[in-house]
Design a protein around this motif. Structure first.
Motif, short mmCIF file in Angstrom:
data_model
loop_
_atom_site.label_atom_id
_atom_site.label_comp_id
_atom_site.label_asym_id
_atom_site.label_seq_id
_atom_site.Cartn_x
_atom_site.Cartn_y
_atom_site.Cartn_z
N ILE A 1 0.76 -1.23 0.22
CA ILE A 1 -0.06 -0.16 -0.13
C ILE A 1 0.88 1.07 0.26
O ILE A 1 1.77 1.45 0.74
N HIS A 2 0.54 2.27 -0.93
CA HIS A 2 1.10 3.56 -0.66
C HIS A 2 0.51 4.42 0.18
O HIS A 2 -0.64 4.23 0.62
N ALA A 3 0.96 5.39 0.68
CA ALA A 3 0.43 6.49 1.74
C ALA A 3 -0.99 6.82 1.02
O ALA A 3 -1.17 7.18 0.01
N ALA A 4 -1.91 6.69 1.90
CA ALA A 4 -3.54 7.38 1.63
C ALA A 4 -4.27 6.31 0.72
O ALA A 4 -5.15 6.52 0.15
N GLY A 5 -3.37 5.00 0.48
CA GLY A 5 -3.97 4.11 -0.54
C GLY A 5 -4.71 3.24 0.38
O GLY A 5 -4.92 3.05 1.54
N ALA A 6 -5.09 2.05 -0.58
CA ALA A 6 -5.99 0.94 0.21
C ALA A 6 -5.71 -0.10 -0.49
O ALA A 6 -4.99 -0.07 -1.69
N SER A 7 -5.85 -1.30 0.14
CA SER A 7 -5.50 -2.65 -0.60
C SER A 7 -6.34 -3.71 -0.03
O SER A 7 -6.58 -3.86 0.99
N SER A 8 -6.79 -4.50 -0.84
CA SER A 8 -7.75 -5.60 -0.38
C SER A 8 -7.14 -6.94 -0.66
O SER A 8 -6.28 -7.26 -1.70
N PHE A 9 -7.54 -7.84 0.08
CA PHE A 9 -7.00 -9.12 0.15
C PHE A 9 -7.81 -10.01 0.29
O PHE A 9 -8.76 -10.03 1.42
N SER A 10 -8.13 -11.22 -0.15
CA SER A 10 -9.11 -12.20 0.16
C SER A 10 -8.11 -13.31 0.89
O SER A 10 -7.37 -13.99 0.63
N VAL A 11 -8.90 -13.54 2.13
CA VAL A 11 -8.20 -14.49 3.02
C VAL A 11 -9.26 -15.68 3.03
O VAL A 11 -10.32 -15.63 3.58
N PRO A 12 -8.66 -16.76 2.74
CA PRO A 12 -9.59 -17.83 2.90
C PRO A 12 -10.11 -18.14 4.15
O PRO A 12 -9.46 -18.09 5.17
N GLU A 13 -11.44 -18.65 4.19
CA GLU A 13 -12.13 -18.81 5.56
C GLU A 13 -12.46 -17.63 6.46
O GLU A 13 -13.13 -17.92 7.10
N VAL A 14 -11.62 -16.70 6.19
CA VAL A 14 -11.99 -15.57 6.86
C VAL A 14 -12.78 -14.40 6.22
O VAL A 14 -13.90 -14.00 6.74
N GLY A 15 -12.65 -14.33 5.04
CA GLY A 15 -13.46 -13.16 4.14
C GLY A 15 -12.30 -11.98 3.60
O GLY A 15 -11.08 -12.27 3.46
N GLN A 16 -13.00 -11.18 3.21
CA GLN A 16 -12.18 -9.98 2.37
C GLN A 16 -11.36 -9.07 3.53
O GLN A 16 -12.22 -8.48 4.42
N LEU A 17 -10.12 -9.03 3.42
CA LEU A 17 -9.41 -8.15 4.14
C LEU A 17 -9.09 -6.86 3.42
O LEU A 17 -8.62 -6.86 2.35
#
Lengths: 317, 493
Positions: free
Chosen positions: B376-392
Motif C-alpha cells: 500500500i502507498h500512503a493514503a492508499g488502500a489494498s484488499s486481500f482475500s483471506v480464505p475462511e476469513v473473508g475480504q481483508l
C-alpha cells in the motif's frame, strides 16, 4: 560559502602536514642538541618547534572555521589539539618556567606520534557535530579534558625520563664503587657521573645517552608539578562531563567505559599524589604509579574510543 | 591513608572489569552472547558478579570499606585541625636550627622590632603570636582545611547518590505523535528501574507529543531531534509546552524528560468484511543494518494481530518511509538512506493460524501460515482475500513519528553537584597552598637590636626561599637596619 569552507579545510590539512614535519625536524634538532650540547642547535630546534606550534594552531583554527564550530569534535581534532597543548606546555611550562630544556624533544616525539596516529587511523574531513555533542558543555568539558590530558602526558614523559635517569644514577654510583680500573687507566672519580659510560646497561640503547638528562630529582619535580597541576583540571573535566551527561543522557554517572576509565585515571593519579607524601612510596614506586596513570590515560583516550563500545565512541565525531 | 588508597585502587580495578566485560544493566543481550561463547569463564564470571560489577556485593563492600577507612583517617585529622586552629602559634627556642635562618642588626629597640614584625606578618596574612620580643607566625592552614573539605565532600557525594538513586527511578516512555503518555507504572516500556526506597508514587502527569522532527545534513549526519510536547498536570489540564531535544531535557513536577530516540508509527487500518478491527498507529522497529550500510537505509517492521476472526489473522508490515529508497534498491542494489518522508510505502504479508503471543512487540509470525503478500502507498488502500476469513481491506491513511523519551526522577542531583563543587574547592588549596612557619626574635644590642629570623616551609620550598628573604628584608626596612651586614642564611639540605 561552501568554497570558502573548502579553502579553510585545505588550509587546515596543509598546516597539519606541515606541523608533523616541523615537529619531526624540531625533535631531531632537539636530540642533536642533547647529544652535542651546541647552543646553536638548541636555538634552531626552538625556532622550528615554535614554527610547528604555530602551524599546529593554524591547523586547529582553520579547521574550526571550516566546520563552523569548535575544532575538537572528533578524535582527529582532539589529537591535533592535544599535540599542540603538549608542545606548548613543554615549551612554556617546562622550558620557560621550569628551565629544563631536555624534555621538549620527547614532548615533540609524543606530539608527532599523536598526530601520525590521528592522520593514519582516524582522519575525518571537517563537518558538523552530532546532536549529542552539540552543547556548550563541549567547550567546557572537552577543553578541560584535553588540557588535563596534555599535562598528564608531560608528567608521564617526565616520569619515564626520571625512571631512566634514576636507574642510571644508581648504577653509576654503584659502578664507581665496584668497578675495577679499566685498561690500565684509573677511573677519574671526580668526573661527573654522567660521563661514565656503561655499555652493559640495556637502558643505554633505549634511553638517550648518560649525561643527556637533567638530574633525576629535577625530572621528578617536573613530573610532580605537572601532575599536581593536571589533577584538579582532570577532576573538573570529569565533573563537567557528569553535568553534561545529566543533560544529554539523563544521568550524571552511568559507568559508561569512558566514565569508568576517566575515573580509573583519576584514581591512579590520586594514588600518585598520596604516594608522594607517604614515606616509603616516594621516588621509583610513586613514579610507577604515575606510569600506570599515563597508560590509563592512553587507554581512556584511544582504547575506549576505538574498541570499547560505549556512548563516547566519537571516532567520527 | 594507605588502606584507603589501596581500597580506592581496588575499586578502580573492579571498575576496569566492568568496562571490559558486558554489563547486564547496559547490554543484557551481549552478556548472554558472552555466556554462550565462553563456556568455562562465563559462568565463573557470572557467579563473581562480573557482569554487574557496579551493583555487585563486593563493589558495594569495597566502597563501604573505603568510606569507613576514609572516615577513620579524617576524624582525627579534623579534630587536630580544629585544635590547631584554636591554638596560637608556638614560640621556638633555637632559631638557627631551621632550614632558613638569618641574623640582622637593626636600629630599633627589641619591643619595637617585635611589634613591627607582628604587623608585617599579619599583613602577609600569617597567624601571629607574640611573646615579649619573640614573634611566631604560621600560614597555610588552608592546605589541611582544603584537603579535609575535599575528602569530606565525598561523603556528601555518597549521600546524594544514595538518596537520589534510592528514591528515584528511570524509565522509557514511547509516545506517538498526537498521543498522550501518562506517568504511571504500566505506561513505561521495557524495564522501569526503581531505587530501593522508591515510594512508588508516580505523578500521573501527562506528556502529549505534538510532533517529532528529525533533521539531517545531505550526507546523512543528523542535525537535531526535537519532540514538541505539551505537559499536562495530573488532572490532564495542559500546563505548558516544551521542546525536548538532545542536551535539552524538560523538567516537570520533579521529573526530567530526555529525548532518547524515535521511530515511525504508520497508522494502518484493517477491516474484515467491512468490520474495522484495527485502526491505530503501529510503533515500528528498524531492521539492524548489516556492515557498511547506514542504519537510515533500513526498512521498519511491525505487525497487526487480529484475534477476533477465526482463524487468527496476522499482518506483518514492512515500512519504507521514502519509497525512492526501495525503488533505488531494487533498480541498482544500493541501499539509500531515508532521511525524509516521501511517498511512504508499506509491504505486508498476511498469515493465518493460531496466534500464540498476542503482544504487539513480537512481530515474528511463529507457527502461522503465509497466505500472501501485498503493498500500500500512503493514503492508499489494498484488499486481500483471506480464505475462511473473508475480504481483508487495509488502508494506510497517515504516517506518524513516535518519540522515545527517558523519564527519570533523581532528587540527589543538586546534592551531588554541590559535593562535586566542594571537591574542587577543597582540592585547589590542598594542592597549591603551602604550610610555612616563621619565627622572629629580637635581643637588645648596642645601638638597637639583633634580630634572629628562622623559618621553614613544608611544601614548595624553593618558593619559600624567596618569601623568606623578602620577610627578612621587610623586617630590616621596617625597623631601620643600621648595619649593612648581609643576612647570613643557614640551609641544611
Amino acid at each position: 560559502m561552501i568554497a570558502a569552507s573548502d579553502a579553510w579545510a585545505s588550509t587546515s590539512s596543509r598546516a597539519f602536514d606541515l606541523t608533523i614535519w616541523l615537529y619531526l625536524g624540531a625533535m631531531v634538532l632537539s636530540f642533536a642538541y642533547l647529544a652535542a650540547r651546541n647552543e646553536r642547535l638548541w636555538i634552531a630546534a626552538r625556532v622550528v618547534a615554535i614554527a610547528g606550534a604555530i602551524a599546529n594552531l593554524v591547523a586547529i583554527v582553520a579547521r574550526g572555521v571550516a566546520a563552523g564550530r569548535v575544532p575538537w569534535g572528533n578524535m582527529f581534532e582532539y589529537s591535533t589539539v592535544l599535540a599542540f597543548l603538549v608542545v606548548a606546555g613543554a615549551l612554556i611550562l617546562v622550558e620557560g618556567v621550569g628551565k629544563v630544556k631536555t624534555l621538549t624533544g620527547f614532548a615533540l616525539m609524543f606530539a608527532v606520534l599523536t598526530l601520525a596516529i590521528a592522520a593514519l587511523f582516524f582522519p575525518v574531513p571537517p563537518g558538523p557535530l552530532q546532536p549529542a555533542l552539540n552543547s556548550y558543555w563541549i567547550k567546557i568539558h572537552v577543553v578541560a579534558a584535553i588540557t588535563g590530558s596534555s599535562l598528564f602526558a608531560i608528567g608521564g614523559i617526565a616520569t619515564i625520563l626520571f625512571l631512566f635517569k634514576d636507574r642510571s644514577e644508581r648504577r653509576t654510583l654503584a659502578g664507581v664503587r665496584e668497578r675495577p680500573p679499566v685498561m690500565g687507566g684509573a677511573i677519574d672519580v671526580d668526573a661527573p657521573h654522567d660521563l661514565l659510560p656503561d655499555p652493559e646497561d640495556p637502558g643505554v640503547a633505549a634511553a638517550p645517552r648518560r649525561g643527556i638528562l637533567p638530574p633525576a630529582a629535577i625530572l621528578d619535580r617536573i613530573a610532580y608539578r605537572t601532575i599536581a597541576f593536571a589533577f584538579p583540571i582532570w577532576t573538573f573535566a570529569v565533573i563537567a562531563g557528569a553535568i553534561w551527561a545529566q543533560d544529554a543522557w539523563g544521568r550524571y554517572w552511568g559507568w559508561d567505559p569512558k566514565e569508568t576509565w576517566s575515573f580509573v585515571t583519576w584514581t591512579i593519579f590520586a594514588g600518585y599524589l598520596h604516594a608522594r607524601s607517604t614515606a616509603g612510596w616516594k621516588g621509583r614506586r610513586a613514579a610507577w604509579i604515575a606510569i600506570a596513570g599515563f597508560v590509563s590515560l592512553l587507554i581512556t583516550y584511544y582504547a575506549v574510543n576505538l574498541w570499547i563500545v560505549g556512548l563516547h565512541s566519537y571516532k567520527l565525531g | 591513608m594507605r588502606t584507603a588508597l589501596v581500597l580506592l585502587l581496588v575499586l578502580a580495578g573492579g571498575a576496569v572489569i566492568g568496562s571490559l566485560l558486558p554489563q547486564i544493566p547496559n547490554s543484557p543481550q551481549r552478556v548472554g552472547q558472552y555466556l554462550d561463547d565462553h563456556g568455562f569463564w562465563g559462568p565463573l564470571f557470572f557467579r563473581a558478579g562480573f557482569f554487574d560489577v557496579y551493583g555487585s556485593w563486593w563493589f558495594v563492600l569495597i566502597t563501604t570499606l573505603l568510606f569507613v577507612s576514609l572516615a577513620a583517617c579524617l576524624l582525627p585529622r579534623t579534630r587536630a585541625l580544629a585544635r590547631a586552629a584554636r591554638q596560637r602559634p608556638v614560640q621556638a627556642r633555637e632559631l638557627d636550627g631551621f632550614r632558613h635562618h638569618a641574623r640582622i642588626t637593626v636600629g630599633a629597640a627589641p619591643d619595637a622590632v617585635a611589634s613591627g614584625t607582628e604587623r608585617l606578618l599579619r599583613r602577609r596574612r600569617y597567624r601571629v603570636a607574640r611573646d615579649g620580643a619573640g614573634v611566631a607566625g604560621e600560614k597555610g592552614v588552608l592546605r589541611e582545611a582544603g584537603s579535609l573539605l575535599f575528602h569530606w565532600a565525598f561523603f556528601l557525594l555518597l549521600v546524594g547518590v544514595i538518596v537520589g538513586k534510592g528514591t528515584g527511578f528511570t524509565g522509557r516512555a514511547v509516545v506517538t505523535e498526537g498521543d498522550t503518555w501518562i506517568d504511571a507504572v504500566p505506561n513505561y516500556q521495557g524495564e522501569l528501574r526503581t531505587g530501593r526506597y522508591f515510594d512508588g508514587g508516580h505523578t500521573g502527569i501527562g506528556v502529549r507529543l505534538i510532533d517529532f522532527q528529525d533533521s539531517y545534513r545531505r550526507n546523512g549526519q543528523p542535525i537535531d531531534f526535537v519532540s514538541r510536547v505539551t505537559l499536562l498536570d495530573a488532572d490532564g489540564a495542559p500546563v505548558r509546552s516544551a521542546a525536548i531535544r538532545v542536551n535539552h531535557p524538560a523538567s516537570f513536577d520533579g521529573l526530567r524528560i530526555f529525548q532518547e530516540g524515535f521511530g515511525w508509527a504508520p497508522v494502518v487500518t484493517a477491516a474484515i468484511e467491512g468490520d474495522r478491527l484495527w485502526s491505530s498507529p503501529i510503533q515500528m522497529v528498524r531492521d539492524d543494518a548489516p556492515e557498511g550500510v547506514p542504519a537510515t537505509a533500513m526498512p521498519w517492521r511491525g505487525a497487526i494481530k487480529l484475534t477476533a476472526p477465526e482463524p487468527d489473522v496476522m499482518i506483518t508490515l514492512e515500512l519504507w518511509p521514502d519509497f525512492r529508497a526501495l525503488a533505488n534498491l531494487q533498480l541498482t542494489g544500493r541501499p539509500t538512506p531515508m532521511l525524509v518522508e516521501f511517498d511512504p510505502y508499506v509491504r505486508y504479508s498476511v498469515y493465518t493460524g493460531r496466534i500464540l503471543d498476542p503482544a504487539r512487540s513480537t512481530i515474528a509470525p511463529v507457527g502461522l501460515q503465509l497466505i500472501g503478500r501485498g503493498q500500500i502507498h500512503a493514503a492508499g488502500a489494498s484488499s486481500f482475500s483471506v480464505p475462511e476469513v473473508g475480504q481483508l481491506r487495509l488502508t494506510f491513511p497517515e504516517l506518524r513519528h513516535y518519540s522515545v523519551l527517558l523519564v527519570s526522577r533523581d532528587v540527589g542531583v543538586p546534592v551531588v553537584l554541590a559535593a562535586a563543587i566542594l571537591v574542587l574547592v577543597g582540592l585547589l588549596p590542598a594542592l597549591f597552598v603551602s604550610r610555612r612557619k616563621v619565627w622572629v626574635r629580637a635581643e637588645r644590642a648596642p645601638g638597637g637590636s639583633t634580630v634572629e629570623i628562622g623559618g621553614f616551609a613544608l611544601q614548595r620550598r624553593d618558593a619559600f626561599e624567596e618569601e623568606f628573604e623578602r620577610i627578612v628584608r621587610a623586617v630590616e626596612t621596617s625597623t631601620g637596619a643600621v648595619v649593612a651586614r648581609p643576612p647570613e642564611h643557614v640551609r641544611t639540605p
